[in-house]
Scaffold this motif. Structure first.
Motif, PDB file in Angstrom:
ATOM      1  N   UNK A 195      -0.982  -2.324  -5.319  1.00 25.08           N
ATOM      2  CA  UNK A 195      -2.374  -2.048  -4.966  1.00 25.08           C
ATOM      3  C   UNK A 195      -2.742  -2.668  -3.626  1.00 25.08           C
ATOM      4  N   UNK A 196      -2.319  -3.902  -3.401  1.00 26.44           N
ATOM      5  CA  UNK A 196      -2.653  -4.591  -2.161  1.00 26.44           C
ATOM      6  C   UNK A 196      -2.017  -3.917  -0.957  1.00 26.44           C
ATOM      7  N   UNK A 197      -0.747  -3.557  -1.076  1.00 25.05           N
ATOM      8  CA  UNK A 197      -0.026  -2.986   0.060  1.00 25.05           C
ATOM      9  C   UNK A 197      -0.423  -1.540   0.334  1.00 25.05           C
ATOM     10  N   UNK A 198      -0.843  -0.829  -0.690  1.00 26.39           N
ATOM     11  CA  UNK A 198      -1.173   0.589  -0.518  1.00 26.39           C
ATOM     12  C   UNK A 198      -2.552   0.821   0.087  1.00 26.39           C
ATOM     13  N   UNK A 199      -3.364  -0.220   0.181  1.00 26.30           N
ATOM     14  CA  UNK A 199      -4.727  -0.042   0.685  1.00 26.30           C
ATOM     15  C   UNK A 199      -4.957  -0.892   1.925  1.00 26.30           C
ATOM     16  N   UNK A 200      -4.273  -0.510   2.995  1.00 26.16           N
ATOM     17  CA  UNK A 200      -4.395  -1.251   4.249  1.00 26.16           C
ATOM     18  C   UNK A 200      -5.680  -0.921   4.987  1.00 26.16           C
ATOM     19  N   UNK A 201      -6.238   0.263   4.745  1.00 27.76           N
ATOM     20  CA  UNK A 201      -7.438   0.687   5.463  1.00 27.76           C
ATOM     21  C   UNK A 201      -7.076   1.318   6.795  1.00 27.76           C
ATOM     22  N   UNK A 202      -8.034   2.002   7.383  1.00 33.21           N
ATOM     23  CA  UNK A 202      -7.777   2.736   8.626  1.00 33.21           C
ATOM     24  C   UNK A 202      -7.447   1.809   9.785  1.00 33.21           C
ATOM     25  N   UNK A 203      -7.942   0.587   9.747  1.00 32.02           N
ATOM     26  CA  UNK A 203      -7.690  -0.360  10.838  1.00 32.02           C
ATOM     27  C   UNK A 203      -6.530  -1.291  10.572  1.00 32.02           C
ATOM     28  N   UNK A 204      -5.777  -1.027   9.510  1.00 32.81           N
ATOM     29  CA  UNK A 204      -4.677  -1.914   9.161  1.00 32.81           C
ATOM     30  C   UNK A 204      -5.139  -3.041   8.246  1.00 32.81           C
ATOM     31  N   UNK A 205      -4.221  -3.941   7.929  1.00 31.94           N
ATOM     32  CA  UNK A 205      -4.541  -5.049   7.028  1.00 31.94           C
ATOM     33  C   UNK A 205      -5.467  -6.058   7.705  1.00 31.94           C
ATOM     34  N   UNK A 206      -6.451  -6.529   6.944  1.00 35.42           N
ATOM     35  CA  UNK A 206      -7.329  -7.609   7.401  1.00 35.42           C
ATOM     36  C   UNK A 206      -6.916  -8.857   6.632  1.00 35.42           C
TER      37      UNK A 206
ATOM     38  N   UNK B  28      -9.454  -4.562 -12.586  1.00 29.93           N
ATOM     39  CA  UNK B  28     -10.461  -5.116 -11.687  1.00 29.93           C
ATOM     40  C   UNK B  28      -9.996  -5.131 -10.230  1.00 29.93           C
ATOM     41  N   UNK B  29      -8.788  -5.587  -9.990  1.00 27.84           N
ATOM     42  CA  UNK B  29      -8.323  -5.713  -8.604  1.00 27.84           C
ATOM     43  C   UNK B  29      -8.247  -4.345  -7.930  1.00 27.84           C
ATOM     44  N   UNK B  30      -7.753  -3.370  -8.659  1.00 29.70           N
ATOM     45  CA  UNK B  30      -7.677  -2.015  -8.109  1.00 29.70           C
ATOM     46  C   UNK B  30      -9.080  -1.503  -7.760  1.00 29.70           C
ATOM     47  N   UNK B  31     -10.037  -1.736  -8.645  1.00 32.69           N
ATOM     48  CA  UNK B  31     -11.399  -1.271  -8.397  1.00 32.69           C
ATOM     49  C   UNK B  31     -12.005  -1.957  -7.171  1.00 32.69           C
ATOM     50  N   UNK B  32     -11.780  -3.257  -7.063  1.00 33.89           N
ATOM     51  CA  UNK B  32     -12.324  -4.008  -5.930  1.00 33.89           C
ATOM     52  C   UNK B  32     -11.723  -3.521  -4.619  1.00 33.89           C
ATOM     53  N   UNK B  33     -10.439  -3.252  -4.614  1.00 36.42           N
ATOM     54  CA  UNK B  33      -9.786  -2.763  -3.403  1.00 36.42           C
ATOM     55  C   UNK B  33     -10.323  -1.391  -2.994  1.00 36.42           C
ATOM     56  N   UNK B  34     -10.546  -0.524  -3.970  1.00 37.97           N
ATOM     57  CA  UNK B  34     -11.083   0.805  -3.667  1.00 37.97           C
ATOM     58  C   UNK B  34     -12.507   0.701  -3.121  1.00 37.97           C
TER      59      UNK B  34
END
Length: 227
Positions: A155-166, A188-194
């Motif tokens: 979950x953490x690695x798959x959601x870097x966002x358009x600007x990359x990892x913060x 919970x963690x998946x929901x928070x990341x989304x």
């Protein structure tokens, strides 16, 4: 040192096919210096982990143990950094020329984990997981991550966002997840990341009153308020 590592995807595919023909004997006969020392350290850590017969290679606990070791040694002894970590070429080389037997023991003949999947290369994934979750020391980082699972890595690695990892943001998110992980909110963690991915399109966390800490707190509160 790292500038001399040249390992294309075509080379990786060819090497993988060689390993595939005889996977049980894929341990490298000779590893070029200075990576021979890295291999020795990592293989010793594998033995240390398996001293406890209850522990298994096919586990999140193994990923965490080896990730912390890899992160420390690469950063402290091999001058590793984010720029190098973003280059799949480095990870393909380490996976197929330095640790093919280790990757095979963990995942079998899974080409995604050896070289093919940009965010699935195993060594790359555990290095970035530790980096994005780092809490200042190995002890604090281990304590923060020990209760997680392989799903948190993905979950953490798959959601870097358009600007990359913060990095500062993800570290605070992981720190607060440890506090709330026992809540009754499913995934919970998946929901928070989304939610974070959606909000980053409109909000700059560092500009929120109270800064990134408050921004992250509000992400968790959004889901915890009803439980």
């Amino acid at each position: 040192m790292w500038e001399n590592v040249v390992y294309t995807k075509a080379q990786a595919k060819f090497k993988f096919q060689q390993i595939e023909a005889e996977p049980e004997n894929c341990a490298p006969r000779q590893v070029k210096a200075p990576f021979d020392q890295l291999r020795e350290i990592m293989m010793d850590e594998k033995k240390t982990f398996l001293v406890d017969e209850m522990k298994k290679i096919n586990s999140y606990a193994f990923d965490l143990h080896m990730g912390l070791t890899l992160y420390h040694v690469l950063n402290e002894e091999y001058g590793f950094n984010e720029r190098l970590a973003a280059q799949d070429e480095m990870w393909r080389y380490l996976s197929l020329e330095v640790f093919p037997d280790l990757v095979y023991e963990r995942f079998g003949m899974n080409d995604q984990r050896f070289y093919k999947g940009t965010r699935r290369i195993w060594l790359k994934s555990i290095w970035w997981y530790i980096h994005l979750s780092w809490q200042g020391t190995e002890e604090e980082t281990f304590d923060t991550l020990k209760g997680n699972s392989a799903d948190e890595i993905l979950q953490l690695l798959d959601r870097s966002g358009s600007g990359g990892y913060r990095v500062e943001l993800t570290r605070k998110m992981m720190r607060q997840f440890k506090v709330h992980a026992s809540s009754k909110v499913p995934q919970l963690f998946r929901r928070v990341l989304k939610l974070n991915t959606a909000r980053l399109n409109m909000i700059e966390p560092s500009l929120v009153e109270g800064g990134i800490e408050t921004y992250v707190t509000d992400l968790y509160k959004y889901f915890l308020k009803d439980f």
